[in-house]
Design a protein around this motif. Structure first.
Motif, PDB file in Angstrom:
ATOM      1  N   THR A  24       0.832  -1.202   0.000  1.00  9.95           N
ATOM      2  CA  THR A  24       0.000   0.000   0.000  1.00  9.95           C
ATOM      3  C   THR A  24       0.865   1.250   0.000  1.00  9.95           C
ATOM      4  O   THR A  24       0.596   2.206  -0.732  1.00  9.95           O
ATOM      5  CB  THR A  24      -0.957  -0.007   1.208  1.00  9.95           C
ATOM      6  OG1 THR A  24      -1.787  -1.167   1.116  1.00  9.95           O
ATOM      7  CG2 THR A  24      -1.811   1.240   1.257  1.00  9.95           C
ATOM      8  N   SER A  25       1.903   1.262   0.807  1.00 11.40           N
ATOM      9  CA  SER A  25       2.806   2.418   0.882  1.00 11.40           C
ATOM     10  C   SER A  25       3.478   2.680  -0.461  1.00 11.40           C
ATOM     11  O   SER A  25       3.581   3.833  -0.904  1.00 11.40           O
ATOM     12  CB  SER A  25       3.876   2.201   1.950  1.00 11.40           C
ATOM     13  OG  SER A  25       3.285   2.068   3.212  1.00 11.40           O
ATOM     14  N   ILE A  26       3.927   1.625  -1.102  1.00 10.88           N
ATOM     15  CA  ILE A  26       4.587   1.760  -2.408  1.00 10.88           C
ATOM     16  C   ILE A  26       3.600   2.298  -3.435  1.00 10.88           C
ATOM     17  O   ILE A  26       3.927   3.186  -4.225  1.00 10.88           O
ATOM     18  CB  ILE A  26       5.194   0.418  -2.853  1.00 10.88           C
ATOM     19  CG1 ILE A  26       6.395   0.072  -1.967  1.00 10.88           C
ATOM     20  CG2 ILE A  26       5.594   0.449  -4.324  1.00 10.88           C
ATOM     21  CD1 ILE A  26       6.908  -1.342  -2.125  1.00 10.88           C
ATOM     22  N   LYS A  27       2.393   1.775  -3.418  1.00  8.73           N
ATOM     23  CA  LYS A  27       1.378   2.231  -4.374  1.00  8.73           C
ATOM     24  C   LYS A  27       1.051   3.708  -4.165  1.00  8.73           C
ATOM     25  O   LYS A  27       0.850   4.447  -5.128  1.00  8.73           O
ATOM     26  CB  LYS A  27       0.109   1.379  -4.251  1.00  8.73           C
ATOM     27  CG  LYS A  27       0.298  -0.022  -4.791  1.00  8.73           C
ATOM     28  CD  LYS A  27      -0.932  -0.879  -4.548  1.00  8.73           C
ATOM     29  CE  LYS A  27      -0.681  -2.311  -5.003  1.00  8.73           C
ATOM     30  NZ  LYS A  27      -1.816  -3.198  -4.707  1.00  8.73           N
ATOM     31  N   MET A  28       1.018   4.148  -2.910  1.00  4.40           N
ATOM     32  CA  MET A  28       0.723   5.553  -2.613  1.00  4.40           C
ATOM     33  C   MET A  28       1.860   6.475  -3.064  1.00  4.40           C
ATOM     34  O   MET A  28       1.623   7.631  -3.416  1.00  4.40           O
ATOM     35  CB  MET A  28       0.455   5.732  -1.123  1.00  4.40           C
ATOM     36  CG  MET A  28      -0.859   5.133  -0.681  1.00  4.40           C
ATOM     37  SD  MET A  28      -1.128   5.180   1.104  1.00  4.40           S
ATOM     38  CE  MET A  28      -0.966   6.908   1.466  1.00  4.40           C
ATOM     39  N   ALA A  29       3.091   5.967  -3.062  1.00  6.30           N
ATOM     40  CA  ALA A  29       4.252   6.781  -3.416  1.00  6.30           C
ATOM     41  C   ALA A  29       4.565   6.747  -4.914  1.00  6.30           C
ATOM     42  O   ALA A  29       5.479   7.445  -5.363  1.00  6.30           O
ATOM     43  CB  ALA A  29       5.469   6.297  -2.629  1.00  6.30           C
ATOM     44  N   LYS A  30       3.817   5.996  -5.666  1.00  7.82           N
ATOM     45  CA  LYS A  30       4.069   5.848  -7.098  1.00  7.82           C
ATOM     46  C   LYS A  30       3.910   7.184  -7.812  1.00  7.82           C
ATOM     47  O   LYS A  30       2.932   7.883  -7.625  1.00  7.82           O
ATOM     48  CB  LYS A  30       3.095   4.826  -7.683  1.00  7.82           C
ATOM     49  CG  LYS A  30       3.166   4.690  -9.192  1.00  7.82           C
ATOM     50  CD  LYS A  30       2.041   3.854  -9.743  1.00  7.82           C
ATOM     51  CE  LYS A  30       0.768   4.590  -9.985  1.00  7.82           C
ATOM     52  NZ  LYS A  30       0.736   5.558 -11.050  1.00  7.82           N
ATOM     53  N   PRO A  31       4.876   7.531  -8.640  1.00 11.78           N
ATOM     54  CA  PRO A  31       4.733   8.753  -9.439  1.00 11.78           C
ATOM     55  C   PRO A  31       3.548   8.610 -10.402  1.00 11.78           C
ATOM     56  O   PRO A  31       3.279   7.531 -10.912  1.00 11.78           O
ATOM     57  CB  PRO A  31       6.048   8.840 -10.218  1.00 11.78           C
ATOM     58  CG  PRO A  31       6.995   7.936  -9.505  1.00 11.78           C
ATOM     59  CD  PRO A  31       6.166   6.888  -8.855  1.00 11.78           C
ATOM     60  N   SER A  32       2.867   9.718 -10.670  1.00 11.13           N
ATOM     61  CA  SER A  32       1.735   9.658 -11.593  1.00 11.13           C
ATOM     62  C   SER A  32       2.241   9.413 -13.018  1.00 11.13           C
ATOM     63  O   SER A  32       3.364   9.763 -13.358  1.00 11.13           O
ATOM     64  CB  SER A  32       0.925  10.949 -11.532  1.00 11.13           C
ATOM     65  OG  SER A  32       1.721  12.029 -11.946  1.00 11.13           O
ATOM     66  N   GLY A  33       1.399   8.797 -13.809  1.00 14.09           N
ATOM     67  CA  GLY A  33       1.737   8.540 -15.203  1.00 14.09           C
ATOM     68  C   GLY A  33       2.655   7.361 -15.416  1.00 14.09           C
ATOM     69  O   GLY A  33       3.179   7.174 -16.514  1.00 14.09           O
ATOM     70  N   VAL A  34       2.871   6.573 -14.377  1.00 15.03           N
ATOM     71  CA  VAL A  34       3.754   5.415 -14.469  1.00 15.03           C
ATOM     72  C   VAL A  34       2.998   4.185 -14.012  1.00 15.03           C
ATOM     73  O   VAL A  34       2.284   4.222 -13.011  1.00 15.03           O
ATOM     74  CB  VAL A  34       5.010   5.601 -13.570  1.00 15.03           C
ATOM     75  CG1 VAL A  34       5.879   4.371 -13.576  1.00 15.03           C
ATOM     76  CG2 VAL A  34       5.802   6.799 -13.999  1.00 15.03           C
ATOM     77  N   LYS A  35       3.158   3.104 -14.741  1.00 18.45           N
ATOM     78  CA  LYS A  35       2.566   1.834 -14.328  1.00 18.45           C
ATOM     79  C   LYS A  35       3.435   1.266 -13.209  1.00 18.45           C
ATOM     80  O   LYS A  35       4.659   1.353 -13.254  1.00 18.45           O
ATOM     81  CB  LYS A  35       2.532   0.884 -15.522  1.00 18.45           C
ATOM     82  CG  LYS A  35       1.953  -0.486 -15.221  1.00 18.45           C
ATOM     83  CD  LYS A  35       1.939  -1.342 -16.491  1.00 18.45           C
ATOM     84  CE  LYS A  35       1.411  -2.714 -16.236  1.00 18.45           C
ATOM     85  NZ  LYS A  35      -0.026  -2.791 -16.033  1.00 18.45           N
ATOM     86  N   LEU A  36       2.816   0.689 -12.207  1.00 18.44           N
ATOM     87  CA  LEU A  36       3.530   0.060 -11.097  1.00 18.44           C
ATOM     88  C   LEU A  36       3.132  -1.409 -11.031  1.00 18.44           C
ATOM     89  O   LEU A  36       1.945  -1.741 -11.028  1.00 18.44           O
ATOM     90  CB  LEU A  36       3.187   0.732  -9.767  1.00 18.44           C
ATOM     91  CG  LEU A  36       3.747   0.056  -8.515  1.00 18.44           C
ATOM     92  CD1 LEU A  36       5.270   0.162  -8.476  1.00 18.44           C
ATOM     93  CD2 LEU A  36       3.142   0.655  -7.260  1.00 18.44           C
TER      94      LEU A  36
END
Length: 132
Positions: free
Chosen positions: A28-40
């Motif tokens: 969840t933390s990683i998903k919240m910190a993901k830069p916009s416009g990038v697939k994670l």
């Protein structure tokens, strides 16, 4: 993630880590910190190796993040990766001083992997062989 994403112009970040796959809070933390416009994508090491080798990641400018030098070694060997950056590593009770990882790093260099140390894109990369 933001600075490296821009520096390498990544459009997909692959987190390859067995421990993260088992930890919903970390995911969840990683998903919240993901830069916009990038697939994670978060995968176990086995699944990451399979995905890279299957070709499904070929359409992306992929930034792959692992948790340890041992995991990086596995991806380099099993996925024929020829460039590795040791950046953003941190000392923990489970990590070792780079001098203790020399055998792994020397082996990667000898097999043709370009191993550099560069904490952030603004730093100049340092060839790991010069440090060892």
């Amino acid at each position: 993630a933001f600075s490296w994403k821009n520096a390498v112009e990544a459009d997909c970040i692959l987190i390859a880590c067995d421990a993260v796959m088992k930890d919903d809070l970390r995911k969840t933390s990683i998903k919240m910190a993901k830069p916009s416009g990038v697939k994670l994508v978060i995968k176990s090491m086995d699944d990451a190796v399979n995905a890279i080798n299957s070709g499904v990641t070929d359409k992306y400018k992929l930034l792959t993040v692992v948790e340890s030098i041992k995991d990086a070694e596995r991806l380099c060997k099993e996925c024929n990766i020829k460039k590795l950056n040791l950046g953003g590593t941190k000392a923990t009770a489970e990590t070792r001083n780079i001098s203790k990882a020399e055998t792994i790093l020397k082996g990667l260099c000898e097999s043709g992997v370009d191993v550099t140390i560069q904490m952030v894109p603004e730093d100049n990369p340092v060839n790991v062989e010069k440090v060892l």
